[in-house]
Structures are given as structure tokens and as C-alpha cells.
Write a protein that holds these residues in place. Structure first.
Motif, PDB file in Angstrom:
ATOM      1  N   LYS A  90      -8.455  -3.193   5.073  1.00  0.00           N
ATOM      2  CA  LYS A  90      -7.387  -3.529   4.123  1.00  0.00           C
ATOM      3  C   LYS A  90      -7.245  -5.040   3.964  1.00  0.00           C
ATOM      4  CE  LYS A  90      -4.548   0.628   4.479  1.00  0.00           C
ATOM      5  NZ  LYS A  90      -3.218   1.181   4.859  1.00  0.00           N
ATOM      6  N   ILE A 212      -8.514   5.889  -9.001  1.00  0.00           N
ATOM      7  CA  ILE A 212      -7.738   5.712  -7.780  1.00  0.00           C
ATOM      8  C   ILE A 212      -7.798   7.014  -7.007  1.00  0.00           C
ATOM      9  CG2 ILE A 212      -5.489   5.152  -6.790  1.00  0.00           C
ATOM     10  CD1 ILE A 212      -4.778   3.734  -9.366  1.00  0.00           C
ATOM     11  N   GLY A 214      -7.186   8.867  -3.014  1.00  0.00           N
ATOM     12  CA  GLY A 214      -6.539   8.662  -1.727  1.00  0.00           C
ATOM     13  C   GLY A 214      -5.030   8.742  -1.763  1.00  0.00           C
ATOM     14  N   GLU A 217      -0.975   6.047  -0.587  1.00  0.00           N
ATOM     15  CA  GLU A 217      -1.262   4.838   0.182  1.00  0.00           C
ATOM     16  C   GLU A 217      -2.003   3.810  -0.664  1.00  0.00           C
ATOM     17  OE1 GLU A 217      -3.567   3.469   4.289  1.00  0.00           O
ATOM     18  OE2 GLU A 217      -3.384   5.592   3.767  1.00  0.00           O
ATOM     19  N   LYS A 218      -2.993   4.259  -1.424  1.00  0.00           N
ATOM     20  CA  LYS A 218      -3.739   3.324  -2.255  1.00  0.00           C
ATOM     21  C   LYS A 218      -2.930   2.872  -3.460  1.00  0.00           C
ATOM     22  CE  LYS A 218      -8.366   4.687  -0.848  1.00  0.00           C
ATOM     23  NZ  LYS A 218      -9.738   5.067  -1.271  1.00  0.00           N
ATOM     24  N   THR A 219      -2.124   3.758  -3.988  1.00  0.00           N
ATOM     25  CA  THR A 219      -1.247   3.361  -5.085  1.00  0.00           C
ATOM     26  C   THR A 219      -0.262   2.293  -4.623  1.00  0.00           C
ATOM     27  OG1 THR A 219      -1.415   5.572  -6.058  1.00  0.00           O
ATOM     28  CG2 THR A 219       0.415   4.189  -6.783  1.00  0.00           C
ATOM     29  N   LEU A 221      -0.784   0.123  -2.240  1.00  0.00           N
ATOM     30  CA  LEU A 221      -1.541  -1.123  -2.091  1.00  0.00           C
ATOM     31  C   LEU A 221      -1.751  -1.784  -3.441  1.00  0.00           C
ATOM     32  CD1 LEU A 221      -3.196  -3.113  -0.403  1.00  0.00           C
ATOM     33  CD2 LEU A 221      -5.162  -1.563  -0.638  1.00  0.00           C
ATOM     34  N   LEU A 222      -2.072  -0.989  -4.457  1.00  0.00           N
ATOM     35  CA  LEU A 222      -2.252  -1.519  -5.810  1.00  0.00           C
ATOM     36  C   LEU A 222      -0.968  -2.199  -6.299  1.00  0.00           C
ATOM     37  CD1 LEU A 222      -3.921   0.321  -8.793  1.00  0.00           C
ATOM     38  CD2 LEU A 222      -1.672  -0.707  -9.063  1.00  0.00           C
ATOM     39  N   ASP A 276     -14.064   0.155  -1.662  1.00  0.00           N
ATOM     40  CA  ASP A 276     -13.393   0.947  -2.691  1.00  0.00           C
ATOM     41  C   ASP A 276     -13.418   0.240  -4.047  1.00  0.00           C
ATOM     42  OD1 ASP A 276     -11.890   2.711  -4.193  1.00  0.00           O
ATOM     43  OD2 ASP A 276     -10.373   3.014  -2.638  1.00  0.00           O
ATOM     44  N   LEU A 279     -10.672   1.478  -6.687  1.00  0.00           N
ATOM     45  CA  LEU A 279      -9.340   0.880  -6.585  1.00  0.00           C
ATOM     46  C   LEU A 279      -9.371  -0.562  -7.075  1.00  0.00           C
ATOM     47  CD1 LEU A 279      -6.409   1.090  -5.707  1.00  0.00           C
ATOM     48  CD2 LEU A 279      -7.122   0.441  -3.386  1.00  0.00           C
TER      49      LEU A 279
END
Length: 303
Positions: A90, A212, A214, A217-219, A221-222, A276, A279
Motif C-alpha cells: 500500500k 476496481i 476488491g 478497501e480499495k474504494t 484507498l481511491l 494493481d 485501481l
């Protein structure tokens, strides 16, 4: 204004085309690394050479290069601070996808349309400093975070930086300009022909890689990266315009440049680092939408 907005939305249209072509099976996920390699190794270096060839640079304005560089350094430091407790992957992803500016493929059309020759010169100098971050610097540091245990060696960073072909071309063209060495017209035409396809391929690449996966969690982070990017960009834009001791047209240009979207090379470099790219492409695409809104508002205020 209408012509500039039309061109900006054409870029968004190309991204949507890439998304649609992937959805119908024309492109597959496995095609993204090939597209990114074409952009990074062929069309982007050619576009840099064509745009920078035979341009005269005033050495007294080289401080503008430092602004482009320091802006990237600031975002890298923020990427570390905001992700200090996260995993190595990350942290590396934030370092790769928070810094750098998409100048040539996106912001330059706005500058050309509204700020004229002075704006183009200022943009070129700012982008020369930005190139150190976007064309190898952030990649080098992200690679060290991911694979080097976080122990930063300037020698290793420089080694990786100079292995970036776009950065090498930028450095070469800057040195030629400062030395008043002219590139033969035939080479300029050749580079221009290849480089003319860079904007299309870069936008198409982002569309092909856009997805996107996952869940939340990835949203999250975005959203966090976009929020940090544009909060800082707004502060930099205001600072450039109101605090720097340059002529008004220079400050107007810097105000717009601070609001540029994240560099279009980030998804390609993320793909190389296996961080990724989907993302990364999503963040890149959303940053373009944010920048269209921010740049148009800034132009209405500063012109």
C-alpha cells in the motif's frame, strides 16, 4: 472555452472507449502491459522529443523546474506519512500514484488555448522538473519500498531513474536546448509523427486498465488518495498565484499546472511493479475528471 472543453472531453471519451473495448472483448487484461510498454518506450519519448526540440530556454527561469520537482517530492512525503502503518504494497502504491502531473497529454492544451507562448514555456520548464518524479523518480522509490526494505540509496534511485527512457529523452532535450544545439528537421518530423499518437494511446491504455476490484478497501484507498491530491493541489495553486514573485502570466500558468491530474504513466509503472494497475487506472481517470472541473474554475477566476 468551448473548444478547450471539447478537447478535454475527447480525452475522457477515449478513456470510455478503452473501457468499452475491454468490456466487449476487443482488449483483454493481458493487453494492458503491452499498451503501457508502447506508451513508455515509444510514443511518450517521441512526444517529449518533438515538443521540446529546438525550443530556447532562458536559464533564469530554470527555477520553475524546481517547482515541478518539489511538488512531486511533497506528494511522495505525504504518501509516506499517510500510509506509515500500512503494508509495504500500500505504501508503494501510494508513492506511485499520488505524485506527478499529467502535463503533456492533458494540461498543455488548456495552457496553449488560454495563456499563449509564455504559458507554453513555463509549462515546459515546470514539466522538466516534474519529469524527474513522473518518469522515474516515484517509480524508483516505490520499487525500493516494495522490494528494498525501505532503505533508500541515492545511487540505486539514480540508477533506476536513468533506466527510464522518457526521463533520459527529457534530460537530453533539455541539455540540447540549453546548449542551443538544434535537432535536424527530419528527426523532429519523425518524432512528431510517432509522438502524435501518444495522447490517444495513453488515454486508451487508462481505459483498458480501468477497473476496481476488491470491494470497499480499495474504494476507500481511491477516495483517500484523490482527496489528499486535490486538497494539496488547491493549496499549491493558491500559493503559486498569490505568493510567488513572478509576472502575472507566469503565476496564472503555475496556478493551472498545480491542478493537473496525476501523471498518465502511473498506471503503466504500477503494472510493471505489479501494484494493481486497474485501481491505478481508476484513480488516474477520476483525477482527470476532477482536474477538468478545477482547471476550468481556475481559468474563470485568474484570467
Amino acid at each position: 472555452m468551448a473548444a478547450t472543453l471539447t478537447k478535454a472531453f475527447c480525452f475522457i471519451g477515449i478513456i470510455l472507449l478503452g473501457i468499452a473495448l475491454r468490456r466487449i472483448g476487443f482488449f483483454r487484461e493481458e493487453d494492458f502491459p503491452l499498451l503501457s510498454k508502447i506508451v513508455l518506450k515509444i510514443t511518450l519519448p517521441a512526444a517529449i522529443a518533438a515538443n521540446f526540440a529546438n525550443k530556447e530556454i532562458d536559464p533564469g527561469m530554470l527555477s520553475l523546474c524546481l517547482l515541478g520537482f518539489l511538488g512531486g517530492v511533497l506528494y511522495i512525503l505525504l504518501a509516506f506519512l499517510l500510509n506509515a502503518k500500512n503494508s509495504r504494497e500500500k505504501r508503494a502504491f501510494a508513492v506511485m500514484n499520488l505524485p506527478s502531473y499529467n502535463i503533456g497529454n492533458f494540461t498543455l492544451p488548456f495552457v496553449q488555448s488560454f495563456l499563449g507562448p509564455t504559458g507554453v514555456i513555463v509549462t515546459s520548464l515546470f514539466d522538466a522538473g516534474n519529469a524527474v518524479i513522473g518518469l522515474g523518480g516515484s517509480y524508483s522509490i516505490a520499487d525500493l519500498v516494495l522490494n528494498g526494505g525501505g532503505h533508500f540509496s541515492p545511487k540505486k534511485i539514480l540508477k533506476k531513474l536513468f533506466r527510464s527512457l522518457p526521463f533520459d529523452v527529457y534530460l537530453l532535450m533539455t541539455l540540447l536546448s540549453l546548449s542551443h544545439i538544434h535537432v535536424p528537421a527530419a528527426l523532429c518530423d519523425f518524432a512528431s509523427l510517432i509522438g502524435s499518437g501518444n495522447a490517444f494511446l495513453a488515454m486508451l491504455m487508462i481505459g483498458v486498465g480501468f477497473h476496481i476490484s476488491g470491494g470497499g478497501e480499495k474504494t476507500a484507498l481511491l477516495i483517500r488518495l484523490i482527496a489528499v491530491r486535490y486538497a494539496v493541489a488547491l493549496l499549491l495553486s493558491l500559493g503559486f498565484y498569490f505568493l510567488l514573485p513572478f509576472a502575472r502570466d507566469v503565476r496564472q500558468t503555475l496556478c493551472i499546472l498545480a491542478l493537473a491530474p496525476i501523471g498518465s504513466t502511473a498506471p503503466a509503472f504500477s503494472s510493471e511493479l505489479k501494484l494493481d494497475p486497474g485501481l491505478s487506472s481508476a484513480i488516474n481517470s477520476i483525477s482527470m475528471l476532477c482536474s477538468i472541473f478545477c482547471i476550468v474554475c481556475a481559468l474563470l477566476l485568474v484570467l
